[in-house]
Structure formats: C-alpha cells, structure tokens
Design an enzyme around this catalytic site. Structure first.
Site, PDB file in Angstrom:
ATOM      1  N   ASP A  38      -5.971 -29.732 -14.314  1.00  0.00           N
ATOM      2  CA  ASP A  38      -7.011 -29.009 -13.585  1.00  0.00           C
ATOM      3  C   ASP A  38      -6.352 -28.387 -12.357  1.00  0.00           C
ATOM      4  O   ASP A  38      -6.003 -29.085 -11.413  1.00  0.00           O
ATOM      5  CB  ASP A  38      -8.116 -29.991 -13.183  1.00  0.00           C
ATOM      6  CG  ASP A  38      -9.177 -29.341 -12.307  1.00  0.00           C
ATOM      7  OD1 ASP A  38      -8.972 -28.193 -11.851  1.00  0.00           O
ATOM      8  OD2 ASP A  38     -10.213 -29.999 -12.059  1.00  0.00           O
ATOM      9  N   GLN A  69      -7.892 -26.254  -7.707  1.00  0.00           N
ATOM     10  CA  GLN A  69      -7.574 -26.269  -6.272  1.00  0.00           C
ATOM     11  C   GLN A  69      -6.123 -25.908  -6.009  1.00  0.00           C
ATOM     12  O   GLN A  69      -5.698 -25.833  -4.855  1.00  0.00           O
ATOM     13  CB  GLN A  69      -7.890 -27.638  -5.663  1.00  0.00           C
ATOM     14  CG  GLN A  69      -9.367 -27.972  -5.619  1.00  0.00           C
ATOM     15  CD  GLN A  69     -10.203 -26.953  -4.871  1.00  0.00           C
ATOM     16  OE1 GLN A  69      -9.690 -26.142  -4.086  1.00  0.00           O
ATOM     17  NE2 GLN A  69     -11.491 -26.937  -5.126  1.00  0.00           N
ATOM     18  N   LYS A  89     -12.380 -19.275  -6.697  1.00  0.00           N
ATOM     19  CA  LYS A  89     -11.739 -20.057  -5.631  1.00  0.00           C
ATOM     20  C   LYS A  89     -10.474 -19.378  -5.123  1.00  0.00           C
ATOM     21  O   LYS A  89      -9.850 -19.824  -4.169  1.00  0.00           O
ATOM     22  CB  LYS A  89     -11.397 -21.459  -6.145  1.00  0.00           C
ATOM     23  CG  LYS A  89     -12.630 -22.313  -6.418  1.00  0.00           C
ATOM     24  CD  LYS A  89     -12.227 -23.701  -6.828  1.00  0.00           C
ATOM     25  CE  LYS A  89     -13.365 -24.471  -7.460  1.00  0.00           C
ATOM     26  NZ  LYS A  89     -14.405 -24.873  -6.507  1.00  0.00           N
ATOM     27  N   CYS A  98     -18.956 -33.136  -5.965  1.00  0.00           N
ATOM     28  CA  CYS A  98     -18.743 -33.286  -7.407  1.00  0.00           C
ATOM     29  C   CYS A  98     -17.659 -34.309  -7.707  1.00  0.00           C
ATOM     30  O   CYS A  98     -16.876 -34.139  -8.650  1.00  0.00           O
ATOM     31  CB  CYS A  98     -18.386 -31.960  -8.066  1.00  0.00           C
ATOM     32  SG  CYS A  98     -19.664 -30.726  -7.921  1.00  0.00           S
TER      33      CYS A  98
END
Ligand SMILES: Cc1ncc(COP(=O)(O)O)c(C=O)c1O
Lengths: 407, 118
Positions: free
Chosen positions: A198, A201, A224, A365
């Site tokens: 993932d 970020q 993002k 989250c």
C-alpha cells in the site's frame, strides 16, 4: 530547498482562501492549477470516449489517457505500462486484488499476513477474505514508538503464508517501513509469497521503484499526490495479472463475445471494464508532471526538515501536555498525530478551524492501530510541499487558543 | 461565531447530573463511531415520570454539554414527552448552530436517552 511561497502560488485554493492553513494533506492533497487546468481541458476541448472513436478528439483523449499510463509506469519504474491498471483509488486496487487473485488462491488453512498499522482499506478486505475462506490472518505488531516488528518476521511469516499485504508508510504514525528489507526477508522465509504494498502515503513524497522493491503489487491514489479524486493505480507483475480473472465484466475489456463465451483482452484492459474516469486519469498525468518538476527528493527533504521543526517546537511549547504518536522525525514522513491535554479531538479541530487551521480527527481509518496503542480518537496535522514553518507556528498558536477556551 | 459559548463551556466544565445511579430502572448507552465517544445514561422513574437521571462517558464539549442540559430538562419529565424530544429540541437547548458532523456529537445523549426509555 523549496520556495514555498512560489509553490503556494500554484494552488488556486490559496487565492480563494488566503488564510487557509491546510494541515490535512495525508487525507487528501490540494490541487495545483496545472492539474485543474488539464482536467478541465479534457471536458472543454476533447471530451470524447477513448479507444473507440475514429475521429480526432477521441484520438486526442486516447493519447492523453494512455500517455498518463506511460507516465505512471515511469513514475514507479514499472517494466511495462501494460502492468498499470487505473482504478478508483487505493481502496479499489486492494479489493481488485482480493477478488481477482485472493479468492482464487486462498484456501482453508492458508495464512495472510498484514500489519497492525494498516489503513482499513488494506486490512478489512484481507480480514473478510480470511473469514470467508477459513484462512488465518496474522498481524505484524509494532513497538511502543510505532516501529514495525520487522526483525521478527519469522514470527508471522511461514511457508503457509500466501500473501503479505503491507503499508509502505503509516497514515497515522507516519512511520516509513523498511519495505525493501522486509520483502527480501519475507522471500527468504517463503519464496512463493505474494507481496502487496500500500503506497498511498508513499507516492506523494517518495520515489517509488517497483523493480527495486521487488514487490508483486503496489497501489496508490491520485488525490493524495495532487491529482483528482476518484482515480487510483494498481501496478502488478505481468505474470500475476495474466493469471488473474477480471474484476468487472463489461465493455472495452473484451476481445470477442459469443453467446456462450467471451475472450478477454490482456491486462490492463482486462481490468478496466466500462468507460473509465478519463478526466481523472488525464489530471493525474498533470499531477505526476508537477511532482516530477518539483522533484520528489526535494519534497521529501523539505518535509523532513519541516517535521523535525514541528516535533521540536510542539514538544518545546507543550512538553507533557502533548503526546505525539509514532517515531522520531528521521523515521517518519511529515505527519504529527497527537493527543493534547484532555482536549477532545472534536473540540480541538473545531477550535483550530476557528483559527483557519484544517486538521483531521478520529481514528483515521486505522481503528486496530488505535486500539493497539490504547488511544482514543486522535488529532492529526500533516504537512506537504505547500506548508512551511509559519504553519507550524500557527498550529502552536491554535493549540494555545484551544487550551485557553477549554481549560 | 464560536460555538463554544459560555453556556456550552459551563456545562462542559461543570456538567450537571454526571455519574451513574445504583439500581437504575432504565439505562442505555450510545456510541459515536467517528471518535469512539460513549454516553451511558441511568434513570430512576416513578410511575410515568423521570425522578432521577445521571449520565457518564467520555466526550467532546458539545456532547457533554448536551448531556448535561438534556439531563436537567429530562428530570421530572413524563416518559411519553421524553420520547417526543427531537433534534430541534437539542439545538434549542444548546443555543448554537452546529455543522452536520458536530450535530452528531450533540445528539448522542438524546440517542442514549431515547434508547433507555424506548
Ligand atoms: C495508507 C493508506 N492506504 C489506503 C488509503 C485509502 O485510499 P483511498 O481512500 O484513496 O482509496 C489511504 C487513505 O487515507 C491511506 O492513507
């Protein structure tokens, strides 16, 4: 060093709201004019469907759309643009893997490994798959400072582990996981493991290289990293993509359809049924160009400098009154998630908003992580390329205002 | 204008009826999933009336003030009348304008109360 004043001038929202102090980029970033312009220009100048029309504006749209695929491939050093799949976001990318691969390969008794610091989108899909298939979900722990327990991988990963789903960077702690090393060690324990990263970020601040990382899948979101909402990326190894079933069925993804059978296109088309978010994809291309122009390394070092200042100043001003989660500045991105006195995050965020400061509150989250840290809801301030020291000082003044009102 | 009016801050810092009753006739809790806040309400009744009420829990200033003001109002009220209380009554009690997300905080105590007297 970044010229923040100049960068801010690229973001029209600061003209609409000159006083805005935006400290919520971890949730979604602001958009530069070039991205807004490029997205709008599709609708204004060549809003035709892609891949089908034999006319100029459709060709133009296809060129821009596929051009972005090439840009994304370069951005993460993918071996081929055919391995880049456009999705709605990281969340959909993860669900795509679960449906199109996870459900085919996970059987009763298999193990899926993830971490306690995951965003729900890389946690719940695996948890649900494990429940459905009667597989075991194993969760890599963290220590008290928010560092992943990656030195003891053999406690979690075994020959039975089919999938490791892991975040590059925590959206709460800011922790940058030593992902490359983790993948090397995971493969030593189990050479057949499929590693899903993932990068939601990571992509806004860190140079990504899927070949160097040696992962099998990597997912991130456009919004993002200065791009439009509703557009995300899934990169996967060709070999695995070939073996996967489609996620959605419909138009555009098929080669030939008969009454009794259908022949599908290869990847990426196989996974992109229906008319996609064309404007979003094209806008994302502009976002990547913007990031490339500024330079991810410059952004990363700007943020690193800023988070060092922020942590120092917050601790200096508030000492015991503030509790900042996660590791020190050298192991994290520019995220400061904290609790402040006994102030409830709702009140904090509201009182900060009165001072024009936008922060995020809640569990972000990541409820399993908050439970693990025995933390109630927290407040998160995050910094990006358009933030500077003045924003840190404003945050400090805002917190003092909140303290005055609530004390 | 700040929603942190004097009334709100007063009830937040010195809430009325904070705590829990032993051997309550009615009780319920409500949780705000956004922040994990919890309000627990305990009630003693006589015939069809509330004779005592206490609440406890963790919450933001808005939910605590709302619980405090609501508990003051509820004491002595008939249960049938309590059941009729709605969002507008809470907004009136608080005397401030709330955004949708904060309205959730303000309505949490009412949710618990309504559960209790269902
Ligand atoms: C680490 C991480 N993973 C996944 C996501 C989900 O991204 P999206 O909501 O764009 O699908 C987020 C967004 O907050 C995130 O921070």
């Amino acid at each position: 060093m970044l010229d923040v004043k100049k960068i801010k001038a690229d973001f029209p929202i600061f003209k609409t709201h000159p006083e805005l102090i935006y400290l919520d980029s971890t949730s979604t970033s602001l958009k530069p004019q070039s991205v807004i312009h490029k997205t709008m220009s599709y609708y204004r100048d060549y809003s035709a469907n892609i891949h089908r029309g034999i006319y100029k504006i459709s060709d133009h749209a296809t060129e821009e759309f596929e051009g972005t695929r090439n840009l994304v491939a370069e951005f993460i050093n993918a071996p081929s643009p055919a391995e880049i799949i456009f999705t709605r976001g990281t969340t959909e990318s993860m669900n795509l893997i679960v449906y199109a691969l996870g459900r085919q390969i996970i059987e009763q008794g298999d193990e899926i490994v993830t971490t306690i610091m995951e965003h729900h989108s890389n946690f719940v899909p695996w948890q649900q798959l494990a429940i459905e298939k009667k597989a075991t979900l194993k969760i890599i722990d963290i220590d008290e400072s928010g560092i992943l327990d990656s030195n003891n991988l053999d406690k979690y990963i075994s020959k039975k582990t089919k999938i490791l789903a892991i975040t590059y960077i925590s959206n709460v702690l800011g922790t940058i996981n030593p992902i490359k090393e983790i993948i090397i060690n995971a493969r030593k324990i189990n050479p057949n493991i499929i590693v899903i990263v993932d990068a939601a970020q990571a992509s806004p601040h860190h140079k990504l290289d899927v070949q160097d990382l040696d992962c099998d899948f990597l997912a991130f979101s456009g919004h993002k990293m200065l791009g439009p909402t509703g557009i995300g990326i899934l990169w996967g190894r060709q070999k695995l993509l070939d073996q996967m079933k489609p996620f959605n069925y419909g138009g555009d993804m098929v080669e030939e359809v008969y009454i009794d059978k259908t022949i599908f296109h290869p990847s990426p088309s196989k996974f992109e049924a229906g008319t996609p978010h064309i404007a979003g994809v094209i806008g994302m291309g502009a976002a990547i160009e913007y990031l490339n122009r500024i330079g991810l390394d410059n952004i990363a070092s700007h943020e690193n400098r800023l988070i060092k200042i922020a942590l120092n100043r917050l601790n200096e001003e508030f000492g015991e009154e503030i509790n900042i989660l996660g590791p020190d500045f050298d192991q994290k991105v520019a995220i400061a998630t904290f609790t402040f006195n006994d102030c409830h995050p709702h009140d904090l965020a509201q009182l900060l908003d009165e001072e024009g400061i936008a922060v995020r509150i809640g569990f972000h989250c990541a409820m399993p992580l908050h439970t693990r840290l025995k933390a109630h809801a927290t407040t998160r301030a995050s910094f990006y390329l358009y933030n500077d020291e003045a924003d840190v000082e404003n945050l400090i003044e805002g917190l003092k205002h909140a303290r005055r009102v609530l004390a | 204008m700040s929603i942190y009016s004097e009334i709100i801050l007063h009830h937040y810092k010195h809430p009325s009826n904070y705590g829990s009753l032993e051997h309550p006739d009615l009780k319920a809790t409500a949780v705000n999933t956004v922040c994990g806040d919890k309000v627990a309400i305990t009630i003693k009744k006589k015939h069809d009336k509330i004779v005592d009420i206490k609440f406890e829990g963790s919450g933001c200033a808005i939910s605590i003030a709302s619980a405090s003001l609501l508990s003051e109002k509820a004491k002595g009220m008939k249960i049938v009348d309590l059941q009729k209380l709605d969002r507008a009554d809470i907004v009136k009690l608080l005397g401030i304008e709330l955004s949708a997300s904060r309205l959730k905080c303000a309505l949490l105590p009412l949710e618990a109360l309504k559960k209790a007297v269902l």
